[in-house]
Design a protein around this motif. Structure first.
Motif, PDB file in Angstrom:
ATOM      1  N   GLY A 231       0.957  -1.498   0.081  1.00 45.71           N
ATOM      2  CA  GLY A 231      -0.079   0.010   0.428  1.00 45.71           C
ATOM      3  C   GLY A 231       1.177   1.229  -0.202  1.00 45.71           C
ATOM      4  O   GLY A 231       1.997   1.219   0.776  1.00 45.71           O
ATOM      5  N   LEU A 270      -3.710   3.577  -1.522  1.00 47.31           N
ATOM      6  CA  LEU A 270      -4.369   4.478  -1.218  1.00 47.31           C
ATOM      7  C   LEU A 270      -4.181   5.711  -0.970  1.00 47.31           C
ATOM      8  O   LEU A 270      -5.227   6.276  -0.527  1.00 47.31           O
ATOM      9  N   THR A 273      -6.646   6.766  -3.537  1.00 48.21           N
ATOM     10  CA  THR A 273      -7.887   6.495  -3.545  1.00 48.21           C
ATOM     11  C   THR A 273      -8.500   7.722  -1.504  1.00 48.21           C
ATOM     12  O   THR A 273      -9.703   8.098  -1.683  1.00 48.21           O
ATOM     13  N   MET A 297     -10.208   1.896   3.015  1.00 48.42           N
ATOM     14  CA  MET A 297      -8.690   1.245   2.911  1.00 48.42           C
ATOM     15  C   MET A 297      -9.382  -0.404   2.959  1.00 48.42           C
ATOM     16  O   MET A 297      -8.599  -0.996   1.689  1.00 48.42           O
ATOM     17  N   THR A 300      -9.898  -0.944  -0.969  1.00 45.56           N
ATOM     18  CA  THR A 300      -9.099  -0.786  -1.383  1.00 45.56           C
ATOM     19  C   THR A 300      -8.440  -1.707  -1.858  1.00 45.56           C
ATOM     20  O   THR A 300      -8.267  -2.654  -2.700  1.00 45.56           O
TER      21      THR A 300
END
Length: 326
Positions: A231, A270, A273, A297, A300
């Motif tokens: 991430g 992330l 996002t 999170m 995603t």
């Protein structure tokens, strides 16, 4: 007396309306999904009928709301009018089995972002329970979709952890802790989100050391055949009392994207996002997600996991349980 005055004319018999035979049209193929691999009640749309002499009856078999097995079942619909004229059509009801995923053992590894600071789980009493990270919510997403499988989602987040060691008194260091976690949990998939605690210095040396440590962690896991989902770091909200390094996040993420590409990890972006949503997804400290942020999170990561591991749907196998009348 004339006939005109005394006689009545016989009524004219009604003209019989001649109608053609009935014509039935079936609905388009209809799909449903079994949540447990067993039969499922399927209520499909009705067939439409035009023409025919009333009353016109319609019969479909299997009937709407009947139980259908997994696979494609042929439904036969027949329309019959008062003169025993009939028409037949067929369509299919396709029941998919529960979706499946190729892997079921996950480890969530990182710092307080994984450990769940500012996130909450529902308690049995309906109020907010203890803090939880995105691992809790990710497991709920997996269980809800892949109903025929059992999952292990282990939360290995440690608050305050750094990727590399900066001081002899540090409690937890990612590159040092990861080997024991992999030995103990034996994951098939490792979800890594870590590095923000290394960036407080905000200088190039700090960034380079953090990137080197993350690369070592990814290589360790992939060398054991574990798929790594890496991430990017979340944006920070300037002004928050824990938002120590907002300017270092973008350069760090550029490096993290490079690690994923070079080392064969699955990038989970992330940062993108959360972009433009820090006021609603980042908590009051400016650093940690709030409960909605942890949900985002989880979603995603879940999207990335589905894209990598979900088994494609099975092509339908037709089951003509009922044959049209001859």
């Amino acid at each position: 007396m004339s006939c005109a005055a005394a006689c009545t004319r016989a009524p004219t018999p009604p003209t019989e309306v001649i109608t053609g035979p009935p014509k039935i049209t079936c609905p388009l193929p209809f799909s449903a999904q079994s949540r447990d691999g067993l039969t499922v009640a399927v209520a499909y749309p009705q067939a439409t009928v035009v023409g025919g002499r009333a009353p016109v009856s319609t019969l479909c078999a299997p009937a709407s709301a009947a139980s259908f097995p997994v696979g494609a079942t042929v439904v036969t619909c027949t329309a019959t009018d008062a003169q025993s004229r009939s028409d037949v059509c067929t369509f299919t009801v396709n029941v998919q089995p529960p979706p499946r995923i190729r892997t079921t053992r996950f480890v969530v590894f990182g710092d307080s972002m994984s450990d769940g600071v500012l996130g909450f789980a529902p308690s049995a009493l309906g109020d907010a329970g203890p803090p939880v990270g995105y691992a809790f919510k990710l497991r709920a997403l997996l269980v809800d979709r892949y109903t025929a499988q059992t999952f292990s989602v282990t939360d290995e987040g440690v608050g305050g952890e750094t990727v590399v060691r900066w001081s002899p008194i540090q409690r937890s260091v990612g590159v040092e802790r990861l080997p024991a976690v992999l030995n103990r949990d034996a994951p098939e998939v490792l979800l890594v989100l870590e590095g923000v605690n290394d960036l407080n210095g905000g200088d190039d040396a700090t960034l380079a050391a953090m990137v080197s440590g993350l690369r070592s962690m990814v290589r360790l896991a992939t060398g054991r055949g574990i798929v790594v989902f890496l991430g990017t770091l979340l944006p920070q909200r300037p002004g928050g009392f824990r938002a120590f390094s907002p300017g270092a996040i973008v350069p760090a993420n550029n490096q993290i994207r490079g690690i994923a590409l070079a080392e064969g990890a699955v990038l989970v972006d992330l940062y993108q996002t959360f972009a433009g949503q820090t006021d609603t997804l980042i908590g009051p400290d400016g650093l940690h997600p709030n409960d909605a942020g942890y949900q985002k999170m989880a979603e995603t990561f879940f999207t990335a996991i589905r894209a990598r591991f979900e088994v494609p749907p099975i092509a339908p196998t037709f089951q003509p349980l009922f044959s049209p009348p001859k």
